[in-house]
Design an enzyme around this catalytic site. Structure first.
Site, PDB file in Angstrom:
ATOM      1  NE  ARG A  50      -4.045   1.965   0.636  1.00 21.95           N
ATOM      2  CZ  ARG A  50      -4.066   3.293   0.511  1.00 21.95           C
ATOM      3  NH1 ARG A  50      -2.997   3.932   0.090  1.00 21.95           N
ATOM      4  NH2 ARG A  50      -5.145   3.974   0.811  1.00 21.95           N
ATOM      5  CD  GLU A  58     -11.423   0.735  -3.389  1.00 23.60           C
ATOM      6  OE1 GLU A  58     -11.392  -0.444  -3.761  1.00 23.60           O
ATOM      7  OE2 GLU A  58     -10.537   1.265  -2.705  1.00 23.60           O
ATOM      8  NE  ARG A 119      -3.833  -2.804   2.102  1.00 17.44           N
ATOM      9  CZ  ARG A 119      -4.746  -1.883   1.786  1.00 17.44           C
ATOM     10  NH1 ARG A 119      -5.207  -1.826   0.547  1.00 17.44           N
ATOM     11  NH2 ARG A 119      -5.181  -1.026   2.687  1.00 17.44           N
TER      12      ARG A 119
END
Length: 230
Positions: A50, A58, A119
């Site tokens: 990330r 998105e 992440r």
């Protein structure tokens, strides 16, 4: 003279050690997931990274996309469209690279530089030194995100990149892409503070049309962040 030579030697050694450490953090780049997330081969495992300090719409219809749509007074199709453009731009930035290099922020050391989804949280650089997080902001394909703590020097650099994109209407900030109508029923001069605003649309009107810059206290181009932040 000896002192000068010694100082130069120390400086060169410091640079060498920094570059060596930096090179050890380079990993095989696999593919782009979203405008703010990539997949790498990390210690033999396919792992998501990330990008610290940025957030993008998105690129698929999911729970977060609907949340972003509600928060920004847009339909989910618009959110997904903008998200796909951000993802495409990140792909273009990394198209010529087989590796990416990760630089961690010490503020996230307690969580081993991971978020709640596992992440990796990192600043992403290409092997030749391009700062990808900054490029996404500067090119206008991401929002500044300070949800995760950032070192002051990195935060300032990213904040300036985001401000540049907004002021110069780059990428998603182009006038032709501004899908949210600026409220026709609002009037300048009636309100002065964020607590008086009823929506992000209203805050944007006072910020952009009326020039009420106090609504953007941190100077990141987004007024009344509790209303307008994803």
């Amino acid at each position: 003279m000896k002192g000068v030579v010694r100082s130069i030697t120390v400086l060169l050694m410091s640079i060498f050690l920094t570059l060596t450490s930096y090179a050890e953090e380079c990993y095989k780049f696999l593919y782009v997931i979203d405008g703010d997330t990539i997949k790498i081969l990390f210690n033999g495992k396919r792992t998501s990274v990330r990008l610290l300090g940025i957030d993008t719409p998105e690129s698929r219809k999911n729970r977060r996309a609907y949340y972003q749509a509600r928060k920004n007074h847009l339909d989910v199709e618009t959110i997904v469209k903008l998200g796909k453009e951000a993802r495409k731009h990140l792909k273009e930035l990394l198209a010529d690279y087989e590796e990416v290099c990760l630089v961690y922020d010490e503020n996230n050391a307690q969580t081993k530089h991971r978020d709640r989804y596992g992440r990796i949280l990192a600043y992403v650089f290409t092997p030749d030194g391009e700062f990808i997080n900054k490029a996404m902001l500067e090119d206008g394909y991401a929002y500044l995100l300070t949800q995760y703590p950032l070192e002051p020097e990195y935060e300032e650099e990213l904040r300036e990149a985001f401000k540049y994109a907004v002021e110069n209407q780059r990428g998603l900030w182009e006038d032709s892409r501004e899908e949210t109508p600026i409220g026709e029923d609002f009037t300048c001069g009636e309100k002065k503070y964020c607590f008086q605003m009823n929506s992000c649309e209203e805050a944007m009107f006072y910020f952009k049309v009326c020039g009420l810059t106090r609504l953007d206290g941190d100077g990141d181009g987004i007024p009344c962040e509790r209303l307008c932040r994803y």
